[in-house]
Write a protein that holds these residues in place. Structure first.
Motif, PDB file in Angstrom:
ATOM      1  N   GLU A   1      -7.703  -3.748   1.748  1.00  0.00           N
ATOM      2  CA  GLU A   1      -7.197  -2.594   1.004  1.00  0.00           C
ATOM      3  C   GLU A   1      -7.932  -1.318   1.421  1.00  0.00           C
ATOM      4  O   GLU A   1      -7.305  -0.273   1.645  1.00  0.00           O
ATOM      5  CB  GLU A   1      -7.355  -2.829  -0.495  1.00  0.00           C
ATOM      6  CG  GLU A   1      -6.441  -3.938  -1.041  1.00  0.00           C
ATOM      7  CD  GLU A   1      -6.646  -4.137  -2.522  1.00  0.00           C
ATOM      8  OE1 GLU A   1      -7.595  -3.540  -3.069  1.00  0.00           O
ATOM      9  OE2 GLU A   1      -5.865  -4.886  -3.130  1.00  0.00           O
ATOM     10  N   ASP A   2      -9.252  -1.401   1.538  1.00  0.00           N
ATOM     11  CA  ASP A   2     -10.025  -0.232   1.959  1.00  0.00           C
ATOM     12  C   ASP A   2      -9.699   0.155   3.403  1.00  0.00           C
ATOM     13  O   ASP A   2      -9.624   1.339   3.740  1.00  0.00           O
ATOM     14  CB  ASP A   2     -11.524  -0.515   1.826  1.00  0.00           C
ATOM     15  CG  ASP A   2     -11.938  -0.706   0.370  1.00  0.00           C
ATOM     16  OD1 ASP A   2     -11.343  -0.040  -0.495  1.00  0.00           O
ATOM     17  OD2 ASP A   2     -12.836  -1.511   0.115  1.00  0.00           O
TER      18      ASP A   2
ATOM     19  N   LEU B   1      -6.854  -0.302   5.041  1.00  0.00           N
ATOM     20  CA  LEU B   1      -5.542   0.349   5.116  1.00  0.00           C
ATOM     21  C   LEU B   1      -5.564   1.722   4.457  1.00  0.00           C
ATOM     22  O   LEU B   1      -4.949   2.673   4.948  1.00  0.00           O
ATOM     23  CB  LEU B   1      -4.489  -0.543   4.450  1.00  0.00           C
ATOM     24  CG  LEU B   1      -4.222  -1.888   5.128  1.00  0.00           C
ATOM     25  CD1 LEU B   1      -3.220  -2.706   4.317  1.00  0.00           C
ATOM     26  CD2 LEU B   1      -3.716  -1.694   6.545  1.00  0.00           C
ATOM     27  N   ALA B   2      -6.288   1.839   3.320  1.00  0.00           N
ATOM     28  CA  ALA B   2      -6.323   3.113   2.611  1.00  0.00           C
ATOM     29  C   ALA B   2      -6.977   4.206   3.454  1.00  0.00           C
ATOM     30  O   ALA B   2      -6.630   5.380   3.339  1.00  0.00           O
ATOM     31  CB  ALA B   2      -7.073   2.962   1.290  1.00  0.00           C
TER      32      ALA B   2
END
Length: 556
Positions: A213-214, A216-217
């Protein structure tokens, strides 16, 4: 290299019988193949010398060889099957023991979790580096024993007929047998490079996936992919270098075996009538030896890979444990009151102290709320109480006994910890609960679930206690997962409970309901409740704040 490999063999004492049986089976299989060609060679050599097959078959040596051919032909596939069966079974058992040993060593050295260790690299050590050790037995020890048996048998058989021919045949084969030891040092360096590159590639893949998630963010997938590409290219280069070493060994070994075959053939052609039979026998023996000895040169590469894997395993397994077990453990105390006196602690010499002359008393049955912002040392206190770390100053006692003198396992039977991010594993609810009490009955499981006020939820599931939790407990909501983790902690008979941010990640209403359950479920035990703030439902007997590395009374 030799020291690491000898140490590996020393870790397999429980499998010594299987390992020895595998070597014996392999030798029997190889000698059966050798005997088959010896007998065939006697028949053919007799026929050639006699000038006609019929006469040879009726003479003593040829007839005896023909009689023995059938039972040896029948025994050979049976021996080959037993060879494969027993050697692989021995390998699987030995590697299983190795994984358990390595896991236990990691558990002793990483009690608080992976921390700064690279998860991908450790996974590679546990899987790939352990698997590389199968080459030590299957592709080095077993072929070496079989090849040695072949050379000795050939020397005896041919030596009885012609010592000179035996020497001509044995010398190149002995050279092929020793070739792995000559090639191993250079191959070991290539093997270590390949093992390191493989660990780096696993880290490059696992690390960004763990925090996907980090990644991609932050639009970091391109950088992560570039890192994987670079690590993959490095691994390919290291594997090519190792493959070149293997190819060199294979080619050298093939030349030596062919030299033995051509030397035997030349002897047979130039020996005349008297030496023809022995020469033809030698040719057949050289053909038989090619199968066993042809594997030996590549054994150098397997030896190098096993050595590199062993070195990486021992690098992690031999790291000093954060808290050593006492040389002379004392008996467990009767009571469970906890006292910290003058405790000083820092995670590293170059990092600021977490505690400075910390004093804290937790009487039996007390309920202490320990408040403080992130980084104040609340979770560090839990780590010290469970001997995941040791104070550099002061002492911690349980029931009046310094915990430094108690075995870690005994201490953790007295003190249970519900961690801030207590994890549900990808297994059944029952298996997750029994982590705290492996022998717990179903009735005890239901009692713990009911005390955590999640029993009705589990009863309503189609598979009940056998419901799979999913990876990280994804089958359940945050509040449900925390209650299941609480049930696991309550299942422990430990009289002291450390509850580290037990309601972390829950919304306000769910947090209050969970803490209310907690207050009721932990009645009768000593409780250290680690929190950022109080909600009003905890009802502690004392409230302390961690400030500047010390615990001071607080009003709330």
């Amino acid at each position: 290299m030799a020291r690491d490999l000898i140490r590996i063999l020393g870790l397999w004492p429980a499998r010594r019988g299987w390992l020895l049986a595998g070597v014996v089976a392999a030798i029997c299989s190889t000698l059966a193949g050798l005997a088959l060609l010896v007998l065939a060679g006697r028949v053919i050599a007799g026929a050639v010398v006699a000038g006609q097959a019929g006469a040879a078959l009726l003479t003593g040596i040829g007839l005896a060889a023909l009689v023995w051919l059938r039972p040896v032909m029948l025994f050979r596939p049976v021996a080959r099957y037993l060879d494969r069966l027993v050697t692989h079974e021995a390998t699987f058992r030995a590697l299983a023991d190795m994984r358990v040993w390595f896991f236990r060593r990691l558990a002793e050295r990483l009690p608080a979790g992976l921390g700064l260790r690279e998860a991908g690299d450790l996974l590679g050590r546990l899987v790939a580096d352990v698997e590389s050790l199968d080459g030590l037995y299957l592709r080095v020890i077993v072929p070496a024993a079989s090849s040695l048996a072949v050379v000795v048998a050939m020397a005896l058989v041919i030596g009885a007929a012609d010592p000179g021919l035996a020497a001509l045949l044995a010398l190149p084969l002995v050279a092929a047998l020793l070739l792995p030891l000559v090639l191993a040092p250079a191959a070991a360096r290539a093997g270590q490079d390949a093992a390191r590159a493989q660990g780096a590639l696993r880290s490059a893949v696992v690390d960004p996936l763990t925090g996907l998630e980090d990644t991609l963010a932050a639009n970091g997938e391109g950088r992560a992919a570039a890192r994987v590409t670079a690590a993959g290219a490095a691994l390919s280069a290291a594997q090519r270098a190792l493959a070149r070493r293997s190819a060199l060994g294979g080619a050298s070994g093939a030349l030596l075996v062919q030299a033995a075959l051509l030397g035997s053939l030349a002897w047979a052609l130039g020996a005349g009538q008297d030496g023809l039979a022995a020469g033809l026998m030698a040719v057949f023996l050289a053909i038989a030896a090619a199968e066993a000895l042809g594997l030996m040169p590549r054994a150098g590469t397997s030896l190098a890979a096993a050595s590199a894997g062993a070195r990486r395993l021992f690098e992690a397994a031999d790291a000093p444990a954060p808290v050593a077990e006492p040389a002379r453990p004392v008996a467990a105390p009767a009571g469970h009151a906890i006292r910290l006196a003058g405790v000083g602690f820092a995670w590293a010499p170059d990092r600021p102290a977490v505690f400075d002359n910390l004093d804290l008393d937790v009487p039996e049955g007390a309920r202490i709320a320990l408040l403080g912002p992130s980084g104040a040392g609340k979770s560090t206190l839990a780590a010290l109480l469970l001997k995941f770390a040791a104070p550099q100053a002061g002492r911690i006692t349980l029931g009046g006994v310094d915990i430094a003198d108690l075995p870690a396992a005994e201490l953790r039977r007295r003190v249970a910890w519900l961690t801030q991010d207590a994890r549900l594993f990808d297994d059944s609810i029952a298996a997750n609960l029994r982590l705290a009490a492996p022998e717990a009955s179903e009735a005890e499981l239901w009692k713990a679930l009911d005390r955590a006020q999640v029993g009705d939820l589990v009863r309503g599931l189609p598979e009940g206690l056998e419901t799979q939790c999913g990876e990280g407990g994804l089958r359940f909501s945050g509040g449900q997962a925390r209650r299941l983790a609480l049930a696991r902690t309550l299942l422990s008979p430990a009289p002291v409970l450390i509850l580290d941010e037990p309601a972390a990640g829950l919304d306000a209403d769910t947090e209050r309901a969970f803490l209310q359950t907690l207050d009721e479920a932990t009645a009768g035990r000593s409780v250290i409740l680690i929190l950022h703030h109080l909600t009003g439902v905890e009802r502690p007997s004392r409230i302390l704040r961690l400030v500047g590395g010390r615990a001071i009374p607080a009003a709330g």
